[in-house]
Design an enzyme around this catalytic site. Structure first.
Site, PDB file in Angstrom:
ATOM      1  N   TYR A 133      25.915  43.252  20.728  1.00  0.00           N
ATOM      2  CA  TYR A 133      27.077  42.600  20.115  1.00  0.00           C
ATOM      3  C   TYR A 133      28.291  42.838  20.998  1.00  0.00           C
ATOM      4  CZ  TYR A 133      30.627  41.597  16.482  1.00  0.00           C
ATOM      5  OH  TYR A 133      31.689  41.105  15.759  1.00  0.00           O
ATOM      6  N   LYS A 159      24.839  38.736  20.593  1.00  0.00           N
ATOM      7  CA  LYS A 159      25.861  38.083  19.780  1.00  0.00           C
ATOM      8  C   LYS A 159      27.121  38.042  20.626  1.00  0.00           C
ATOM      9  CE  LYS A 159      28.739  38.415  15.643  1.00  0.00           C
ATOM     10  NZ  LYS A 159      29.135  39.208  14.456  1.00  0.00           N
ATOM     11  N   ARG A 161      37.893  43.451  19.787  1.00  0.00           N
ATOM     12  CA  ARG A 161      37.944  44.528  18.801  1.00  0.00           C
ATOM     13  C   ARG A 161      37.615  45.882  19.403  1.00  0.00           C
ATOM     14  NH1 ARG A 161      37.394  42.380  12.896  1.00  0.00           N
ATOM     15  NH2 ARG A 161      37.740  44.572  12.438  1.00  0.00           N
ATOM     16  N   THR A 199      30.616  44.219  11.392  1.00  0.00           N
ATOM     17  CA  THR A 199      32.076  44.314  11.305  1.00  0.00           C
ATOM     18  C   THR A 199      32.576  43.744   9.984  1.00  0.00           C
ATOM     19  OG1 THR A 199      32.249  44.058  13.698  1.00  0.00           O
ATOM     20  CG2 THR A 199      34.238  43.661  12.414  1.00  0.00           C
ATOM     21  N   THR A 200      32.041  42.576   9.595  1.00  0.00           N
ATOM     22  CA  THR A 200      32.474  41.915   8.374  1.00  0.00           C
ATOM     23  C   THR A 200      32.102  42.736   7.147  1.00  0.00           C
ATOM     24  OG1 THR A 200      32.071  39.834   9.526  1.00  0.00           O
ATOM     25  CG2 THR A 200      32.458  39.689   7.174  1.00  0.00           C
ATOM     26  N   TYR A 257      36.862  52.385  21.193  1.00  0.00           N
ATOM     27  CA  TYR A 257      37.837  53.474  21.402  1.00  0.00           C
ATOM     28  C   TYR A 257      37.527  54.293  22.647  1.00  0.00           C
ATOM     29  CZ  TYR A 257      41.222  57.145  20.892  1.00  0.00           C
ATOM     30  OH  TYR A 257      42.247  58.007  21.143  1.00  0.00           O
ATOM     31  N   ILE A 317      25.921  34.101  14.290  1.00  0.00           N
ATOM     32  CA  ILE A 317      26.065  35.192  13.321  1.00  0.00           C
ATOM     33  C   ILE A 317      27.469  35.047  12.780  1.00  0.00           C
ATOM     34  CG2 ILE A 317      26.106  37.682  12.984  1.00  0.00           C
ATOM     35  CD1 ILE A 317      23.940  37.907  15.132  1.00  0.00           C
TER      36      ILE A 317
END
Length: 294
Positions: free
Chosen positions: A135, A164, A140, A46-47, A109, A206
């Site tokens: 994850y 994660k 999000r 994501t980052t 989504y 993480i």
């Protein structure tokens, strides 16, 4: 055996002024991380703005990271997608390039049911032989891996080995630990919860914070693992204002601003992400100065 123990950096993707990926800068960032004790490089998470990278860019970043790290630390490739076939494609390529593990975010989504999550993650994991980290970041994605689902996957899919956890729900985390019966390594996905996750048996973090404070984030985990729980908590609390500032706007807007404040020149963001609001940028800079990062 855990893929890594300690602090893995969810590394940003630097861009040139023309918007292209800046691989020269990415090499500098990787070296900065490894030289300062980071225990693993997580590329295209994501980052790393993976959602706005083309497939070609995404795979090029993974390949570059694997080659540049050159086995100094494990490289974990973010290859998740809300499309199972796309995730399989990215995952098999990452394995071919030599990634040490995969990070698979929940479908976003379109989301899915818990039954769908089991089918999705099982199909992806079965397409490769390298270890998989699930994850979970429902804030999000709108999709939550429930403890029973995580435990089922850990017990029934050989190479699903870790989670994660960015749920922010410690009760859920503890239930996951309980149900998985030691078959699932847990990494904190929130920098403000490293010590709490470690306290229930976590293997590390993480981290977004590691982008700007790699040694300090590594030391939070190392001190805890060495039995210096008080020293670990002191560091956790010292950098808590920085953690809060790094999430005052959607990640990775603040962390890219922070790196640029440090003179790293990592470039801008890809739309729809835009530059940080000035009011929040001032607070971020103040928190970094207070913590000795500027």
């Amino acid at each position: 055996m855990a893929i890594f123990t300690g602090a893995g950096v969810a590394i940003i993707t630097p861009f040139k002024a023309n918007g292209e990926v800046n691989f020269e800068k990415l090499a500098e960032l990787i070296d900065f991380q490894i030289e300062n004790g980071t225990d693993s490089i997580i590329i295209c998470g994501t980052t790393g703005e993976s959602s706005t990278l083309s497939h070609e860019e995404h795979l090029a970043c993974i390949r570059f990271a694997v080659e540049h790290v050159n086995k100094r630390v494990p490289v974990i490739a973010g290859t998740g997608s809300n499309c199972t076939e796309t995730a399989i494609y990215l995952s098999t390529k990452a394995e071919k390039y030599g990634a040490d593990g995969l990070l698979l975010v929940t479908p976003y989504y379109n989301k899915t049911t818990q039954k769908g999550l089991i089918a999705h993650f099982t199909d992806i994991a079965n397409s490769v032989k390298i270890p998989v980290i699930l994850y979970n970041v429902p804030s999000r994605t709108g999709c939550n891996i429930l403890p029973a689902t995580a435990a089922y996957l850990a017990k029934n899919v050989e190479n699903i080995v870790a989670l994660k956890d960015a749920s922010g729900n410690m009760a859920q985390t503890m239930q996951t630990v309980l149900l998985s019966e030691g078959k699932l390594d847990i990494y904190s996905g929130n920098d403000d919860q490293i010590v709490p996750i470690l306290s229930v048996g976590g293997k590390g973090v993480i981290s977004v914070l590691s982008n700007i404070a790699p040694r300090q984030t590594h030391d939070i985990v190392e001190k805890y693992m060495a039995g210096d729980h008080e020293g670990s908590m002191e560091l956790q609390l010292k950098y808590l204002p920085v953690c809060n500032a790094l999430f005052s706007e959607v990640n990775p807007i603040p962390v890219k601003k922070a790196l640029n404040l440090m003179g790293m020149e990592v470039g801008s963001l890809r739309k729809p992400l835009v530059e940080m609001e000035e009011e929040n940028a001032v607070k971020l800079e103040a928190a970094m100065k207070q913590a000795g990062l500027l």
